[in-house]
Enzyme design. Structure first.
Site, mmCIF file in Angstrom:
data_model
loop_
_atom_site.group_PDB
_atom_site.id
_atom_site.type_symbol
_atom_site.label_atom_id
_atom_site.label_comp_id
_atom_site.label_asym_id
_atom_site.label_seq_id
_atom_site.Cartn_x
_atom_site.Cartn_y
_atom_site.Cartn_z
ATOM 1 C CD GLU A 158 -2.650 1.084 2.669
ATOM 2 O OE1 GLU A 158 -3.596 1.868 2.801
ATOM 3 O OE2 GLU A 158 -2.345 0.230 3.528
ATOM 4 C CE LYS A 179 -7.123 1.465 3.500
ATOM 5 N NZ LYS A 179 -5.929 1.894 4.271
ATOM 6 C CB CYS A 186 -4.744 -1.880 3.631
ATOM 7 S SG CYS A 186 -3.955 -2.131 5.254
ATOM 8 C CG ASP A 226 14.127 -1.076 32.196
ATOM 9 O OD1 ASP A 226 13.653 -2.171 31.853
ATOM 10 O OD2 ASP A 226 13.618 -0.366 33.077
#
Length: 552
Positions: free
Chosen positions: A47, A114, A150, A293
């Site tokens: 797309e 679309k 999509c 982290d």
């Protein structure tokens, strides 16, 4: 004589937003390779491949749209001996259309618009596009092919309309962002359309990172009964050939379907690499505290860019344990990244002296804790500026949700790889990565989380245990459950109210946080849009005693 299978090549490739010349070149190369190397009858692109997706308000610019249309004309001229379906924005029929342009014999043969324009999650198609209304069916090598874009695949009508118009198989162009479990969801949607129509479905998806999303590729095809007959690898660039027989049988690549850490970890790596390089950087810098982290962030950065491109900086204060210094050094040495130690205690003392007259006899609190975090943030930003390195912020989704982070301190950064990763998932990702090769030392994994901003500090002094916190956040944010419906083992009603309150009052912090890649169904940022100033936080169910660590 049996009808020959339709030979399709899926161009699962990155198409960066706004990079029209680069994208056009990549499309032309794929068209030639599909025709000359794979003998394909049809090549499918994602797309809006010409412009990248989503181009957002670039679509409001006439010069941008004109350039996209010129690119389509250039691509059309090269499409001889093969049919290509290319995603592009077109100004047609009184509006801007999200189009799948069918190119053959040097010209535009047909175009599909679309029809279903999403305005949820990271999407905002309704802001920019006019929807289509009719199906598009085109002949390719003797077969009638229905073209969808999509979101059109996620509802019955567009596929049913294409089948009613004579389509013998369906192709779908997509820019479908990753989140954990998304592969299974896409394949289930395609299988449902196949079951309803009896037509095979070929799904072509974009790959590569863009800002806060990463497209994972994982293109696939299902046969007329909805069974997956071909699947391209997750997050891998390539031109993937497959065939669809006259009876709907599909044959092609057989990559596995992935979920959990083995999908999430490479998604973050790909997103980090594409974000850093896409914004003109090659190297990064981050603070390395000795905690899990920052250790995982350093590991992700080294995997994404190469350890030689990563600078890790330990900035000890009077509260930093010797264990933290040892653990940080072990992480850096194990990864092979550049490592520096820049003490901050003298700077911190200077702040204390300067502020003493104004602070008076008030006891130390979050103000002093945040000063330390901001000193570190300032030093890291200085290194970023001086050395031309993008600063990575190490914060995770759990901390960002409840404001357990310091503005202009540990939140400093140009990108936050763990922004959509809950604390409990951080441990799962570390376990997965260590299974591929030692990266985060076991003492770092086993250590109780602490910010080390005051003597004996533990995260659990300010927050519920992370398994409880994450369970409450998942139910409230992703399932949209009301506080009274949050039946989480180990979480009392008061803890639930505390977490919900912290979530609301921290919205202003999140608006100032670095972007980070979406890997869950509901990420902060474009995925979850809540007001900063809102009386809803004052509802009784959302009140609880005890703020997060510091209000800023």
């Amino acid at each position: 004589m049996p009808e020959a299978p339709l030979r399709i090549a899926v161009a699962q490739l990155p198409f960066p937003v706004g990079a029209l010349r680069e994208n056009t070149r990549r499309i032309l190369e794929a068209v030639r390779a599909a025709r000359d190397e794979h003998g394909a009858d049809l090549v499918l692109f994602p797309e809006l491949a010409v412009t990248g997706y989503p181009p957002d308000d670039l679509l409001l610019r006439g010069d941008f749209l004109a350039a996209a249309e010129a690119a389509v004309a250039e691509i059309a001229a090269a499409c001889t001996g093969i049919t290509a379906v290319v995603g592009a924005p077109l100004r047609r029929d009184g509006g801007v259309r999200n189009a799948a342009v069918v190119l053959a014999e040097g010209r535009e043969a047909a175009v599909a618009y679309k029809r279903r324009l999403p305005s949820y999650s990271v999407f905002d198609d309704n802001r920019h596009f006019t929807p289509g209304e009719a199906p598009c069916v085109v002949p390719v090598a003797g077969r009638q092919v229905g073209v969808l874009v999509c979101e059109d695949l996620w509802a019955p009508a567009p596929a049913a309309d294409a089948a009613a118009a004579g389509a013998e198989l369906l192709v779908s162009l997509n820019a479908s962002p990753f989140h954990d479990g998304k592969q299974a969801e896409r394949e289930a949607a395609a299988a449902q359309r196949a079951a309803e129509t009896g037509r095979a479905v070929c799904y072509a998806n974009l790959v590569g990172g863009h800002d806060e999303v990463v497209y994972d590729g994982a293109s696939f095809a299902v046969d007329g009964r909805g069974r997956v007959g071909a699947r391209a690898p997750l997050l891998a660039d390539g031109l993937y050939p497959l065939t669809v027989a006259a009876d709907g049988a599909v044959d092609g690549p057989q990559a596995p379907r992935l979920a959990g850490p083995e999908a999430v970890y490479p998604a973050i790596v790909r997103s980090t690499a594409d974000y850093v390089r896409g914004n003109g950087f090659e190297r990064v810098v981050l603070g390395l505290s000795g905690g899990i982290d920052s250790a995982l962030t350093a590991t992700l950065a080294a995997d994404a860019l190469g350890p030689e491109q990563v600078l890790a900086v330990m900035m000890p204060s009077r509260y930093t344990a010797e264990r933290s210094l040892a653990d940080a050094r072990a992480v850096a040495e194990g990864l092979g990244v550049d490592y520096r130690v820049v003490p901050i205690d003298e700077l911190f003392s200077g702040y204390e002296q300067a502020l003493a007259p104004a602070f008076g006899d008030r006891p130390p609190d979050a103000a002093e804790e945040n000063i330390q975090a901001r000193i570190r943030g300032n030093l890291l930003m200085a290194l970023s500026n001086k050395l031309g390195r993008l600063l990575l912020a190490p914060g995770n989704k759990s901390e960002l949700a409840v404001g357990y982070a310091t503005l202009y301190g540990d939140m400093c950064g140009g990108f936050a790889p763990l922004k959509d990763v809950y604390k409990t998932e951080v441990y799962r990702l570390v376990d997965y990565r260590n299974g591929l090769g030692a990266a985060v030392p076991q003492p770092v994994v086993e250590r109780e989380p602490t910010a080390e901003l005051r003597p004996g500090q533990r995260d659990q002094d300010s927050l519920p245990p992370y398994p409880v916190l994450d369970a409450v956040l998942r139910r409230y944010m992703e399932d949209e459950a009301a506080p009274g419906e949050l039946d989480v083992p180990g979480a009392g009603a008061e803890q639930v109210r505390q977490v919900v309150r912290m979530l609301y009052v921290s919205e202003y912090k999140r608006r100032q946080a670095a972007p980070g890649v979406k890997v869950t169904r509901r990420a902060f940022g474009r995925d979850r849009r809540y007001p900063i100033t809102s009386g809803w936080r004052q509802q009784p169910e959302a009140l609880a005693a005890g703020p997060s660590r510091g209000e800023n």
